[in-house]
Motif scaffolding. Structure first.
Motif, short mmCIF file in Angstrom:
data_model
loop_
_atom_site.label_atom_id
_atom_site.label_comp_id
_atom_site.label_asym_id
_atom_site.label_seq_id
_atom_site.Cartn_x
_atom_site.Cartn_y
_atom_site.Cartn_z
N GLY A 56 -6.03 -86.24 97.68
CA GLY A 56 -5.94 -84.87 98.20
C GLY A 56 -7.22 -84.39 98.82
N PRO A 57 -7.13 -83.27 99.56
CA PRO A 57 -8.30 -82.72 100.23
C PRO A 57 -9.21 -81.98 99.25
CG PRO A 57 -6.40 -81.31 100.56
CD PRO A 57 -5.93 -82.47 99.75
N VAL A 58 -10.35 -81.51 99.75
CA VAL A 58 -11.25 -80.69 98.93
C VAL A 58 -10.56 -79.36 98.63
CG1 VAL A 58 -13.50 -79.54 98.90
CG2 VAL A 58 -13.25 -81.75 100.04
N ARG A 59 -10.62 -78.93 97.37
CA ARG A 59 -10.02 -77.63 96.98
C ARG A 59 -11.04 -76.82 96.19
NH1 ARG A 59 -4.45 -77.06 97.15
NH2 ARG A 59 -5.10 -74.86 97.10
N PHE A 60 -10.84 -75.52 96.15
CA PHE A 60 -11.79 -74.62 95.48
C PHE A 60 -10.97 -73.53 94.79
CE2 PHE A 60 -15.21 -71.41 95.32
CZ PHE A 60 -16.30 -72.20 94.99
N LEU A 61 -11.01 -73.49 93.47
CA LEU A 61 -10.20 -72.54 92.70
C LEU A 61 -11.10 -71.61 91.90
CD1 LEU A 61 -7.71 -75.07 90.98
CD2 LEU A 61 -7.59 -74.15 93.29
N GLY A 62 -10.60 -70.39 91.66
CA GLY A 62 -11.33 -69.45 90.82
C GLY A 62 -10.59 -69.21 89.52
N LEU A 63 -11.35 -68.82 88.48
CA LEU A 63 -10.71 -68.43 87.22
C LEU A 63 -11.28 -67.10 86.77
CD1 LEU A 63 -10.85 -71.92 86.64
CD2 LEU A 63 -9.38 -70.97 84.90
N LEU A 64 -10.43 -66.27 86.17
CA LEU A 64 -10.88 -64.99 85.59
C LEU A 64 -10.84 -65.09 84.08
CD1 LEU A 64 -9.04 -62.25 87.70
CD2 LEU A 64 -11.45 -62.89 87.80
#
Ligand SMILES: Cc1cc2nc3c(=O)[nH]c(=O)nc-3n(C[C@H](O)[C@H](O)[C@H](O)COP(=O)(O)OP(=O)(O)OC[C@H]3O[C@@H](n4cnc5c(N)ncnc54)[C@H](O)[C@@H]3O)c2cc1C
Length: 404
Positions: free
Chosen positions: A277-285
């Motif tokens: 898969g491609p580069v991904r960027f996720l956030g968490l709260l």
């Protein structure tokens, strides 16, 4: 005439290149065996920590273009940042740009006209105060948008972070493409440090590793010699020095220099989890993990302003971070295997990652504390928070001041 640049962090690299591009003879002295400073690749190729740029970082992007590395910086989430709220398990997308919030599907939690006005007020020049109390009337928006933005941009907890520094960031987030979030596709080594060194070599600059400046020898108000321990370099009347070391080291070399009083750590966890898969960027709260960078080579977690994480053992951090990021990866259906057991993990704790950006005037050292010495470094920019953009701006400004 020789220009001696001390410190091959981003500020020193940018300064050395600005001088070499003007045809000046440049020697760049770095104490460690590698370049990059707080923005570097570790010996195994892992980044010390995830570094992101925004479209508004035009000076940094110009530098990347100059060194031929701009294409290595990719925008992983052009459709909005995927965010998982660990408190209630809600998964949603958020646009970083307030101009995209006309689309309800991209609004942050707690969005309201009042909250937006309160944020806009921060962008106006005014009293410098702590952001947390200033936004207390909008708790859901503070938790869902302002807090993660402040921690990422200022590396300072929101209860103590400076509204003026945030204002400088917010004012730059208005232009077209200003909020595009970019990360190095393959890593800081191949996408920043190696191309910068190649550009310096091509421009004729010399780089010396393992060269720690012990002392600046001063005579009659000027730098007369550079003491590197076994070797000392006497300066001729035309020679110049550009000091691009971190604040504590700059103060050791120039004891009367005003420098920041406090620093904040950033903790990164790097999991050996290769995947498709491609580069991904996720956030968490409401989680230990704030940002998760997924590359084909591995998964990295950032904990900014992570005072508590910096005190916690790796054995306790890694399983917690992996459980959180796995939940986010599954919530957004990221491809590949996400086993329950955490893969091998490397923890990198940068204890003085940046100054703490609290209210009040920051130290404002002269760009030229001595007639033949200029200062650079992220901390010398009194407007922007200490970032790659601030470091490169400072390096170029110091080079300019020295040749004037
Ligand atoms: C984990 C982490 C994540 C970050 N994330 C981001 C981000 O997402 N976006 C962003 O924009 N910024 C980020 N930053 C901030 C960014 O990395 C810094 O602002 C920037 O790298 C500072 O560069 P500098 O050149 O001013 O200083 P430094 O990187 O500290 O460079 C100083 C150099 O001087 C050398 N040196 C020190 N003493 C001597 C001496 N006596 N003689 C010779 N050499 C010496 C050091 O070895 C070093 O190479 C992050 C920082 C960290 C640590």
């Amino acid at each position: 005439m020789t220009f001696h640049v001390i410190g091959a962090g981003v500020a020193g690299l940018a300064a050395a290149l600005a001088l070499a591009d003007q045809g000046r003879p440049v020697v760049l002295h770095e104490s460690t065996p590698q370049a990059g400073g707080r923005c570097r690749a570790l010996p195994d190729g892992t980044d010390n920590g995830t570094h992101a740029l925004l479209g508004t970082n035009t000076v940094a992007l110009g530098f990347l273009k100059r060194i031929g590395a701009a294409e290595g910086w990719v925008e992983p989430e052009p459709a909005g940042l995927p965010v998982l709220d660990a408190r209630d398990g809600r998964a949603f997308h958020v646009a970083l740009s307030p101009f995209a919030w006309g689309n309800p599907a991209l609004r942050p939690p707690g969005f309201s006209a009042g909250a937006l006005m309160a944020l806009a007020r921060m962008a106006l020049p005014g009293r410098d105060r702590a952001i947390g109390p200033a936004m207390a009337a909008h708790p859901a928006f503070l938790r869902g948008f302002v807090d993660p933005l402040v921690v990422a941009a200022l590396n300072t907890p929101v209860v103590e972070a400076s509204s003026r520094r945030l204002g400088a960031v917010l004012r730059r987030m208005g232009g077209r493409g200003a909020c595009r979030l970019l990360v190095a596709r393959d890593g800081l080594g191949p996408d920043l440090v190696a191309p910068a060194l190649a550009a310096l070599a091509a421009a004729g600059a010399e780089v010396r590793f393992g060269a720690r400046l012990r002392r600046l020898v001063q005579q009659e108000g000027r730098v007369a010699a550079l003491d590197f321990g076994e070797e000392a370099i006497r300066l001729g009347p035309e020679d110049r020095v550009l000091l691009a070391t971190p604040p504590w080291e700059s103060q050791r070399l120039l004891p009367h220099l005003p420098v920041p009083e406090g620093y904040a750590p950033i903790v990164n966890l790097h999991f050996a989890r290769p995947g498709p898969g491609p580069v991904r960027f996720l956030g968490l709260l409401d989680a230990l993990c704030q940002w998760v960078l997924v590359r084909p080579t591995g998964v990295s977690v950032t904990v900014s302003a992570g005072d508590e994480a910096a005190r916690t053992d790796q054995d306790r951090l890694a399983p917690k971070a992996w459980a959180e990021l796995r939940a986010a990866a599954l919530a957004f259906c990221l491809p590949g295997d996400w086993p329950e057991a955490a893969p091998p993990c490397r923890v990198v704790k940068e204890r003085r990652a940046t100054p703490r950006h609290t209210p009040g005037p920051p130290p404002d050292p002269a760009r030229l504390p001595l007639p033949n010495l200029a200062l650079a470094g992220d901390w010398t920019d009194t407007v922007l928070p200490a970032t790659i953009e601030a470091a490169i701006r400072s390096g170029q400004a110091a080079a300019q001041a020295l040749v004037r």
